[in-house]
Design a protein around this motif. Structure first.
Motif, PDB file in Angstrom:
ATOM      1  N   ILE A 143      -7.328   2.923  -3.764  1.00  0.00           N
ATOM      2  CA  ILE A 143      -6.767   2.118  -4.307  1.00  0.00           C
ATOM      3  C   ILE A 143      -7.651   1.384  -5.380  1.00  0.00           C
ATOM      4  O   ILE A 143      -8.486   0.355  -4.754  1.00  0.00           O
ATOM      5  N   MET A 153       0.685  -0.812   0.111  1.00  0.00           N
ATOM      6  CA  MET A 153       0.124   0.200  -0.148  1.00  0.00           C
ATOM      7  C   MET A 153       0.854   1.472  -0.351  1.00  0.00           C
ATOM      8  O   MET A 153       0.150   2.339  -0.744  1.00  0.00           O
ATOM      9  N   TYR A 170      -0.160  -5.552  -8.284  1.00  0.00           N
ATOM     10  CA  TYR A 170       0.545  -4.431  -7.872  1.00  0.00           C
ATOM     11  C   TYR A 170       1.876  -4.427  -8.114  1.00  0.00           C
ATOM     12  O   TYR A 170       2.127  -4.346  -8.195  1.00  0.00           O
ATOM     13  N   ALA A 228      -4.363   6.361  -7.491  1.00  0.00           N
ATOM     14  CA  ALA A 228      -3.833   6.290  -5.692  1.00  0.00           C
ATOM     15  C   ALA A 228      -3.121   7.023  -5.751  1.00  0.00           C
ATOM     16  O   ALA A 228      -3.503   8.397  -4.832  1.00  0.00           O
ATOM     17  N   VAL A 264       2.642   1.935  -3.347  1.00  0.00           N
ATOM     18  CA  VAL A 264       1.283   2.168  -4.222  1.00  0.00           C
ATOM     19  C   VAL A 264       1.354   3.556  -4.267  1.00  0.00           C
ATOM     20  O   VAL A 264       1.125   4.874  -5.410  1.00  0.00           O
ATOM     21  N   TRP A 265       1.468   4.336  -2.873  1.00  0.00           N
ATOM     22  CA  TRP A 265       1.391   5.568  -3.103  1.00  0.00           C
ATOM     23  C   TRP A 265       2.494   6.629  -2.611  1.00  0.00           C
ATOM     24  O   TRP A 265       2.846   7.692  -2.013  1.00  0.00           O
TER      25      TRP A 265
END
Lengths: 454, 454
Positions: free
Chosen positions: B380, A171, B423, B374, A174-175
């Motif tokens: 997401i 997570m 991802y 995102a 992804v950011w």
């Protein structure tokens, strides 16, 4: 019946509420290594001055910058929901409401402070934030906030969680956040620990030390440190939860709330919901306010109010708070966010002033409550949140036994979709309850000997 | 500016919209093994009669039972959100809106039909539902719905997903669902496959066959089968998305929407948003409606409109739809929900009648779009949803190039928190694009030889 009370964006609170303005005695200052109060300028390498000003402020209302409100508006105001399915199942006359903080992009209440922290840092010219994370809730929330505000973010994640929770790390990635296992080779602290204990699982204390070191050592001067709980400005930012809830209860036609409940680790989700109701209590309202902690980490129910370090290594100032002793290590429970040895100083002082009534719940009861919640209401709660739910069920059952129509409000602080391994352990019968003995408690508190007394 | 337009619970649509009432030609019937139209009573061992009636209905509006609305109200109406962060990043004059279906307890649009399906089954005296699931979205949504309505639920989950996605299985278990890997020893079909191929990874086709067998074999007669996409009644239930969106666009002051976009696997999230706008198009409105599929499974863009089986094993009736041939096996892409060989008959007919303009996008572009989303918007996206986002970005860029102020609406069908492994593969450079050759396509379509022509 309305199951979900939304507040229009235009009705979002424009100011945060600062409990420090209304406490009976002024908050005690943090102390430095010399036992003297820490001055704002002593913290300037760690935090930007605009956040330090909030940290020491006793002003009652502090304006929320419009740009911060604009970002929060992507998921706020969070809905106030009626837990009608649970009510019917329990056959309780109580009306149960909850703020659903699990609907944020990061899945918890943490972005409520991550966004303003990133924004104030950016205003101060900071380009990069460092932080630590245990289970990963805070690290992902700060990565999210930094992505939206164009800051870089580095997260030191406790090694054991880094290995066990690869999805939390993803997570953050992804950011655009950088996530490293702590202890790492990136810092002097990390290298020292690794040299001595190459196989260490890490700890939040070590991770804090690494994040602070990396922030203050950056020669550009453009890096700062950010903390996701405990501090006054974090509690402040979270009060948007309770301020929204008050407006929504009014829309629901509830003139009065009888019980306010939140789980408490560092204290921020509890404070966020509860502080605006404490303000009413200070001015005479009758409301029972309950922070809920695990029996295995009973900071408020069995700890001592004392000056103690915020971290294990003793790198932080001494904070006046309920504590189990700074090198207390909680038995393994799945609510990683509730394993902290200390408690937010503002929450601690509220307990001392009789504004709330702490309660401890064992983990098996919490998971059983979470299962009942999921099967009657739907949303799967985070293990931390399940502590609040267990207390809500107790109160709702009591209302049935007493035949009382009461209004219960609690903070659904986050969803459990990243914590299903904990449910797996529960469903396969691998979990047990923990409670420390009096001897262990005294040994742990013994570490406070010689510390200044508040 | 309003970033999130909520609709009051009282404004929830009271009826679903049935596109079959407005299509230029009446929908073609499904055919049985004898090539004759399947009669409603032929399906009575599989589905309850009230859902079969919906399946064949050409009535324009079908009432939503108040009890269904009460359960949907736990998360519906879903907010209509403005993607202002993405707009600013793209410097587009387009106004981008999305319905956030990722806020449901199961994290996608699937509960919109899981709840009414469970409710109608319960009304018909059914006590237990069986279904299949690929990636796990549908299996978890149906487990959730069954938990709330007090039905038992059994999910046959494709073996390879069962092993790779243990957290989806855990979601089902938290909601009391029973989840077994397919092929299983529970059914004759499963035992036969396992005897011949003990190491098979399973397939959706096998899982469907097992779920149908278990439903119709139950000697109590109280078990039925449920399907999460493709069928007319599933499209119907999903139209609540588009009906809400229309009301919310009006609140936002948008008199007209120019482009409506949704990803399409079996077709249900696309249909749910798009069908109410197709109604307007049929009556003269100018709106570009775009179902988006993966280039690796190009059902609408390269498939044939034909009668074909809904499953691999040929156990279902023949459905009139766009298809790649019933034993088409998609190359491995991470959007598990978009790997289906066929398409909802209603969506297929809408394409034939010129009501929408299908588009295919390769997976690397989708993941890149998801990352941009995102980092500019926060949430997401599920890999499926990223296909819609890729098309939205194309349209928004075109609006910039053309200097046109257009309104784009799309369906954010689900969050990607259970899909972070995809991802991870993307971020580590392990993914690639796939496109089938003409030869492969012709070979796959050759399986349709001798089938009745629509």
């Amino acid at each position: 019946m309305e199951y979900k009370i939304n507040l229009p964006q235009g009705e979002m609170p424009k100011s945060w509420y600062n409990l420090a303005a209304d406490l009976a005695s002024a908050p005690l200052p943090p102390l430095g290594p010399d036992g003297k109060p820490v001055r704002p300028e002593d913290l300037a390498r760690v935090f930007p001055m605009n956040l330090i000003e909030q940290e020491v402020s006793t002003q009652r209302w502090i304006d929320i910058p419009p740009e911060v409100l604009e970002i929060l508006a992507r998921w706020r105001p969070s809905p106030l929901c009626r837990a009608r399915g649970l009510e019917l199942h329990l056959k309780t006359p109580a009306r149960i409401y909850y703020k659903n903080e699990g609907l944020s992009p990061a899945g918890s209440h943490k972005p409520n402070t991550a966004v303003p922290q990133a924004w104030y840092n950016k205003q101060a010219g900071v380009q990069r934030l460092c932080t630590e994370t245990g289970a990963g809730q805070w690290g992902s929330a700060l990565s999210f906030a930094c992505a939206l505000l164009g800051l870089k973010c580095k997260v030191f994640m406790v090694r054991v969680s880094f290995d066990q929770k690869p999805f939390r790390k993803l997570m953050m990635q992804v950011w655009g956040g950088e996530c490293v296992a702590s202890p790492s080779l990136n810092t002097a602290v990390g290298r020292k620990v690794l040299a001595e204990h190459p196989d260490t699982p890490g700890s939040l204390g070590i991770a804090i030390s690494e994040a602070v070191e990396e922030a203050v050592q950056d020669s550009s001067g453009r890096t700062r440190y950010a903390l996701g709980s405990v501090l006054n400005h974090v509690m402040l930012h979270q009060t948007i939860i309770g301020l929204e809830a008050k407006k929504q209860l009014a829309i629901a036609g509830e003139a009065k709330v009888d019980t306010v409940i939140g789980c408490a680790g560092g204290g921020s989700n509890f404070a966020g919901l509860a502080f605006p109701f404490m303000a009413d209590k200070i001015h005479g309202a009758q409301v029972d306010i309950v922070p809920v902690e695990p029996t295995s980490c009973p900071t408020l129910t069995r700890g001592r109010f004392a000056y103690d370090f915020g971290d294990v290594a003793g790198m932080t100032p001494l904070l006046p708070m309920h504590t189990l002793g700074h090198d207390f290590v909680s038995n393994p429970i799945h609510a990683g966010g509730l394993r902290y040895h200390g408690m937010a100083p503002l929450v601690s002082q509220a307990v001392r002033e009789g504004l709330c009534r702490p309660k401890a719940v064992p983990q098996l009861k919490c998971f059983a409550s979470a299962m009942l919640w999921a099967q009657t209401e739907g949303f799967i709660p985070a293990p931390e949140t399940s502590h609040a739910i267990a207390a809500v069920i107790d109160e709702a059952n009591r209302a049935r036994e007493e035949g009382k129509e009461k209004v219960i409000l609690f903070n659904f602080s986050g969803h459990g979709l990243m914590d299903l391994a904990g449910y797996d352990a529960y469903l396969s019968g691998k979990l047990q309850d923990y409670s420390m003995s009096e001897d262990e408690l005294l040994r742990s508190l013994g570490k406070l000997e010689g510390f200044p007394e508040p």
